[in-house]
Enzyme design. Structure first.
Site, PDB file in Angstrom:
ATOM      1  N   ARG A  87     -11.083 -42.464 -19.999  1.00  0.00           N
ATOM      2  CA  ARG A  87     -11.647 -41.588 -21.043  1.00  0.00           C
ATOM      3  C   ARG A  87     -12.579 -42.338 -21.996  1.00  0.00           C
ATOM      4  NH1 ARG A  87      -8.668 -36.574 -21.868  1.00  0.00           N
ATOM      5  NH2 ARG A  87      -8.284 -35.908 -19.750  1.00  0.00           N
ATOM      6  N   ASP A 127     -14.104 -33.966 -14.333  1.00  0.00           N
ATOM      7  CA  ASP A 127     -12.710 -33.666 -14.657  1.00  0.00           C
ATOM      8  C   ASP A 127     -11.958 -33.437 -13.350  1.00  0.00           C
ATOM      9  OD1 ASP A 127     -10.995 -32.962 -17.244  1.00  0.00           O
ATOM     10  OD2 ASP A 127     -10.319 -31.697 -15.601  1.00  0.00           O
ATOM     11  N   ARG A 148     -23.079 -32.833 -26.285  1.00  0.00           N
ATOM     12  CA  ARG A 148     -22.291 -31.707 -25.783  1.00  0.00           C
ATOM     13  C   ARG A 148     -22.420 -30.447 -26.626  1.00  0.00           C
ATOM     14  NH1 ARG A 148     -17.456 -31.411 -23.488  1.00  0.00           N
ATOM     15  NH2 ARG A 148     -17.704 -29.263 -24.138  1.00  0.00           N
ATOM     16  N   TYR A 158      -0.868 -28.150 -12.604  1.00  0.00           N
ATOM     17  CA  TYR A 158      -1.706 -27.231 -13.389  1.00  0.00           C
ATOM     18  C   TYR A 158      -1.760 -25.845 -12.745  1.00  0.00           C
ATOM     19  CZ  TYR A 158      -3.346 -30.909 -16.525  1.00  0.00           C
ATOM     20  OH  TYR A 158      -3.403 -31.894 -17.470  1.00  0.00           O
ATOM     21  N   ARG A 165     -14.948 -37.691 -26.332  1.00  0.00           N
ATOM     22  CA  ARG A 165     -14.946 -37.310 -27.745  1.00  0.00           C
ATOM     23  C   ARG A 165     -14.830 -38.433 -28.752  1.00  0.00           C
ATOM     24  NH1 ARG A 165     -10.580 -32.770 -27.174  1.00  0.00           N
ATOM     25  NH2 ARG A 165      -9.859 -34.421 -25.825  1.00  0.00           N
TER      26      ARG A 165
END
Ligand code: CP3
Length: 357
Positions: free
Chosen positions: A42, A91, A55, A166, A46
């Site tokens: 990561r 992702d 973004r 998921y 962010r």
């Protein structure tokens, strides 16, 4: 197209970059490069203001299917931190979305599926991924290998168990109860679902490797929720199928999960060249359990918020414990948390590079 026709990696591009001086690739091969390579799970995303600016007004999936944007986001942490590897900005649920599944990434939550898959009809309705559907991701990989210079690019996919969780739970889950219940109550259905997800991962990884990715990481983030017995029976065969399908590319295959101290040997047995270790066990203990080999890890991402003297001592400890391995790729034990000061990451890279391997 049948799942098997869509999956195996048969063509190995002749144009793969050699990158003889890349410390990341040397360490992954079990050699001892002049400096310990470091990258962060990561590292794109962010924690970086330049990411947030780029973004703005673009959804996560739109960014993941825009070759220029995904390439630019992938490059941002390379420029800023001087890390030894790039990880593709994408992702684990991108192939599911590409294949046509109704799935969303909800900010602050994670992937959420419209209709959880819990029966045979749901499993059989899961679409098969056609390589064409991830062609824009492959375009982004081609842009990246043309602009990364000597820095290797890591491609990745989600492993069947983590993706299945998921899909079966419908979103992020603490206990994975529907997943474990289906696995044990309807093992044939479980194996069918996991097999389909393995085929999807093979197609996604092959697309990245055909486009020039220099290594891959298989993320089985939530595998640590399983006992070793269940992992070996229900999960390992499917992850092994993915890892063996890409073996012919000859690139390092990293296998990572969180809370997998009890599964490290099984995850290596699935066919990994490099085993990712979270922060819960020291690297020298991981190496003892594995009986040698190459490890990646394992700074607790929360400690990036600690004072510099505390963090420096942790980096030095982990670096020293990594000497027990045949090769050590410095990383976090899981992904960068969103609120981290990016200057701290740059400082960690500088320190790892200063330390005598
Ligand atoms: O360095 C990188 O950022 C590489 C790109 C990357 C992302 N996701 C970008 C992303 C990678 C390698 C992943 C993998 C991924 N995605 C995993 C495996 C790694 C891990 O963390 O265990 C998992 C479990 C996912 C599923 C997922 N996607 C989660 C849990 C989240 C976070 C949700 C949130 O907002 O807290 C996502 C969304 C996601 N993936 C973001 C990013 C940068 C945030 C979305 C945004 O920026 O709008």
């Amino acid at each position: 197209m049948s799942p098997s026709a869509a999956s195996p990696a048969q063509t190995v591009p002749a144009a793969r970059r050699a990158l003889p001086g890349a410390p990341f690739l040397a360490a992954a091969r079990g050699e001892h490069p002049a400096r310990t390579p470091v990258w962060f799970m990561r590292q794109a995303g962010r924690s970086l203001p330049e990411y947030r600016a780029l973004r703005e007004g673009t959804s996560m999936f739109d960014a993941c299917f825009d070759p220029e944007m995904l390439a630019e986001i992938t490059l941002q942490p390379i420029r800023r931190h001087g890390v030894d590897a790039a990880i593709l900005f994408s992702d684990i649920v991108v192939p599911l979305k590409a294949a046509g599944l109704d799935i969303d990434i909800v900010a602050g939550t994670g992937p959420v599926v419209a209709e959880p898959i819990r029966d045979a009809a749901g499993v059989r309705a899961l679409p098969v991924l056609d390589p064409e559907q991830v062609e824009r991701v492959a375009d982004g990989v081609r842009l990246l290998v043309a602009s990364l210079g000597e820095t290797p690019l890591i491609g990745f996919a989600g492993a069947p168990f983590t993706l299945a969780s998921y899909l079966i739970e419908g979103g992020p889950s603490r206990n994975h109860e529907h997943t474990k219940a289906l696995m044990h109550s309807e093992p044939e259905l479980w194996h069918e679902l996991a097999g389909r997800l393995a085929d999807m991962a093979i197609t996604f990884l092959s697309a990245q490797l055909d486009a020039g990715a220099d290594a891959i990481q298989l993320f089985d983030s939530w595998a640590g929720a399983l006992s070793e017995r269940d992992y070996r029976e229900f999960v390992l065969p499917h992850s092994a199928k993915v890892l063996s399908a890409v073996a012919a590319y000859g690139v390092p295959r990293i296998h990572f999960g969180v809370g997998t101290g009890e599964l490290l040997v099984a995850m290596r047995d699935a066919g990994a060249d490099v085993v990712g270790v979270d922060w819960r066990i020291p690297l020298d203990e991981a190496v003892r359990r594995l009986g040698g080999g190459v490890v990646q890890g394992n700074l607790d991402p929360a400690l990036l918020h600690a004072s510099w003297p505390v963090l420096e001592a942790e980096v030095r400890r982990i670096h020293a414990e990594g000497r027990a391995a045949d090769g050590h790729i410095f990383n976090l034990g899981h992904g960068v948390l969103p609120g981290v000061d990016p200057d701290v990451l740059t400082r960690v890279v500088g320190l790892v590079h200063e330390l005598q391997p």
